[in-house]
Design an enzyme around this catalytic site. Structure first.
Site, mmCIF file in Angstrom:
data_model
loop_
_atom_site.group_PDB
_atom_site.id
_atom_site.type_symbol
_atom_site.label_atom_id
_atom_site.label_comp_id
_atom_site.label_asym_id
_atom_site.label_seq_id
_atom_site.Cartn_x
_atom_site.Cartn_y
_atom_site.Cartn_z
ATOM 1 N N LYS A 109 -9.815 5.239 -19.462
ATOM 2 C CA LYS A 109 -10.311 5.528 -20.640
ATOM 3 C C LYS A 109 -9.276 5.263 -21.876
ATOM 4 O O LYS A 109 -8.986 4.155 -21.842
ATOM 5 C CB LYS A 109 -10.865 6.794 -20.649
ATOM 6 C CG LYS A 109 -11.941 7.140 -19.399
ATOM 7 C CD LYS A 109 -13.077 6.288 -19.366
ATOM 8 C CE LYS A 109 -13.861 6.837 -18.105
ATOM 9 N NZ LYS A 109 -14.990 5.997 -17.843
ATOM 10 N N ARG B 107 0.709 -1.366 0.141
ATOM 11 C CA ARG B 107 0.000 0.054 0.110
ATOM 12 C C ARG B 107 0.869 1.307 -0.099
ATOM 13 O O ARG B 107 0.598 2.332 -0.413
ATOM 14 C CB ARG B 107 -0.916 -0.033 1.139
ATOM 15 C CG ARG B 107 -2.192 1.147 1.284
ATOM 16 C CD ARG B 107 -3.216 0.936 2.179
ATOM 17 N NE ARG B 107 -2.947 0.307 3.512
ATOM 18 C CZ ARG B 107 -2.110 1.013 4.430
ATOM 19 N NH1 ARG B 107 -1.820 2.305 4.273
ATOM 20 N NH2 ARG B 107 -2.054 0.134 5.519
ATOM 21 N N TYR C 6 -18.229 16.118 -15.391
ATOM 22 C CA TYR C 6 -18.464 14.558 -15.254
ATOM 23 C C TYR C 6 -19.418 14.163 -14.072
ATOM 24 O O TYR C 6 -19.101 14.766 -13.184
ATOM 25 C CB TYR C 6 -17.217 13.786 -15.366
ATOM 26 C CG TYR C 6 -17.523 12.281 -14.715
ATOM 27 C CD1 TYR C 6 -18.247 11.480 -15.693
ATOM 28 C CD2 TYR C 6 -16.800 11.987 -13.771
ATOM 29 C CE1 TYR C 6 -18.706 10.406 -15.032
ATOM 30 C CE2 TYR C 6 -17.036 10.493 -13.179
ATOM 31 C CZ TYR C 6 -18.032 9.815 -14.064
ATOM 32 O OH TYR C 6 -18.194 8.550 -13.696
#
Ligand SMILES: Cc1ncc(COP(=O)(O)O)c(C=O)c1O
Length: 385
Positions: free
Chosen positions: A203, A54, A107
């Site tokens: 994307k 992490r 968005y």
């Protein structure tokens, strides 16, 4: 890692060359996927020593180096578990009780997050039309952060990035640009004064609709260190395999985007001649209200088109339902073309017309895409009786 300065390489070369292991005999050409949750160690860790996945994972780093260089930053970017994790990280730069300026039609995930933070009292919001430069500049006094998304999702509004910068700088406002639609191949906001760039790497960067990932790029090491510390504590880190896939996707981004954008330009031109459409939104069309601004600040107009059906919501849904090559699905930026009536989502801004369909143009042959869009238009016409 390869250190070729991206200024010396065309960006289409840089996406291939950046983030490679040292070229030593017998070394792998590609960075490996390091699948581990922890790293061996005893005693107090030395500076930079890997401890726990992490905190750091070597699989993120080539991707982070590549996106940092592509966005013209002297420091590597930061990889996150999703675009929204990256968006949240950028909003964490607003101090508690501070003021953020956001586009009214950002968005919907971004706008919803900002509005929830405001409803919880974490910040105050000023919502503006991001294409209205005077309104944006007028909202900056006393603000901490301005969020810009250009072109925006799904209205394809274009904000005047170079004009906003001096006013933001004078008012001491942090400028964040969501560069998901343009990618660094078409627009590099840090070069025109932005402080922070955010991507949904889900994307165009990953490009194959098989990964969720986000990226943040900032200009200085101290801010990068602070965001990295917060990412560790928030746990908003990507999986190693996703980071590896995103870098693999990045390698072909220039090819994919060139092809999809060329098709998008041609399809937008043909669609703009269709009487069944009341509006075609694509900044590459000379008739688009954002064309001149986009042409001045972007080196290409991208692969997203939004169309509005003259027959209204029913016609728009019939258009989507009649498509066979385009897939009816949310998301964008993958190799496969997608279509979606955006108002099917409850959180979509009211300014997005019910009859608007967002098209994400993929890399299929343009004539096959055109034949499918004509099929969609026939379906829309049939639905009107
Ligand atoms: C412009 C923009 N920013 C951010 C996001 C959020 O990204 P993700 O879905 O990877 O969390 C999206 C997702 O559609 C987007 O279109």
């Amino acid at each position: 890692m390869t250190s070729s300065h991206p200024d010396q390489l065309d960006p289409s070369t840089a996406v291939v060359a950046l983030g490679r292991p040292e070229r030593t005999t017998g070394a792998a050409l590609n960075p490996p996927v390091v699948l581990t949750s922890t790293f061996v160690g005893a005693g107090e860790p030395a500076p930079g020593e890997r401890v726990y996945a992490r905190y750091s994972n070597p699989t993120w780093e080539p991707l982070e180096a590549a996106i940092g260089a592509l966005e013209s930053s002297p420091v590597p970017g930061l990889a996150y578990a999703s675009g929204m994790a990256a968006v949240s990280a950028a909003f964490s730069l607003v101090p508690i009780g501070g003021v953020a300026v956001i586009p009214r039609t950002a968005y919907n995930g971004t706008a919803s997050l900002a509005r929830e933070l405001a409803a919880d009292g974490a910040l105050s919001l000023r919502e503006v039309d991001s294409a209205d430069t005077a309104a944006v500049i007028g909202a900056l006094e006393g603000a901490d952060l301005i969020w810009l998304e250009s072109p925006s999702n799904p209205l394809l509004d274009v904000a005047d990035l170079p004009a906003i910068r001096p006013a933001a700088q004078a008012a001491g406002v942090t400028v964040v640009v969501d560069n998901t639609f343009s990618t660094p191949l078409r627009q590099r906001p840090l070069e025109v004064g932005a402080d922070v760039v955010v991507h949904s790497a889900t994307k165009f960067i990953a490009g194959h609709s098989d990964v969720l990932m986000g990226l943040v790029v900032v200009k200085n090491q101290a801010l990068r260190d602070a965001l990295a510390r917060r990412r560790t504590l928030a746990g908003s880190v990507p999986g190693a395999f996703d980071a590896w896939l995103a870098l693999r996707g990045l390698r072909t981004m220039a090819l994919r985007l060139d092809r999809a954008e060329a098709s998008a330009g041609e399809l937008a031109r043909r669609l703009s001649e269709e009487p069944a459409l009341s509006r075609v939104r694509y900044p590459g069309l000379p008739s688009d209200p954002h064309h001149d601004r986009a042409a001045a600040q972007m080196s290409g107009f991208g692969a997203i088109i939004s169309v509005e059906l003259a027959g209204g919501q029913g016609a728009a849904q019939a258009f989507v339902d009649s498509l066979e090559l385009f897939t009816a699905a949310t998301s964008l930026g993958g190799v496969e073309s997608l279509a979606e009536r955006r108002q099917r989502h409850p959180g979509e801004p009211a300014q997005v017309p019910q009859e608007l369909v967002r098209l994400s143009i993929g890399i299929e042959h343009v004539e096959d895409l055109w034949a499918d869009l004509q099929r969609g238009l026939r379906g829309a016409a049939a639905s009107q009786g």
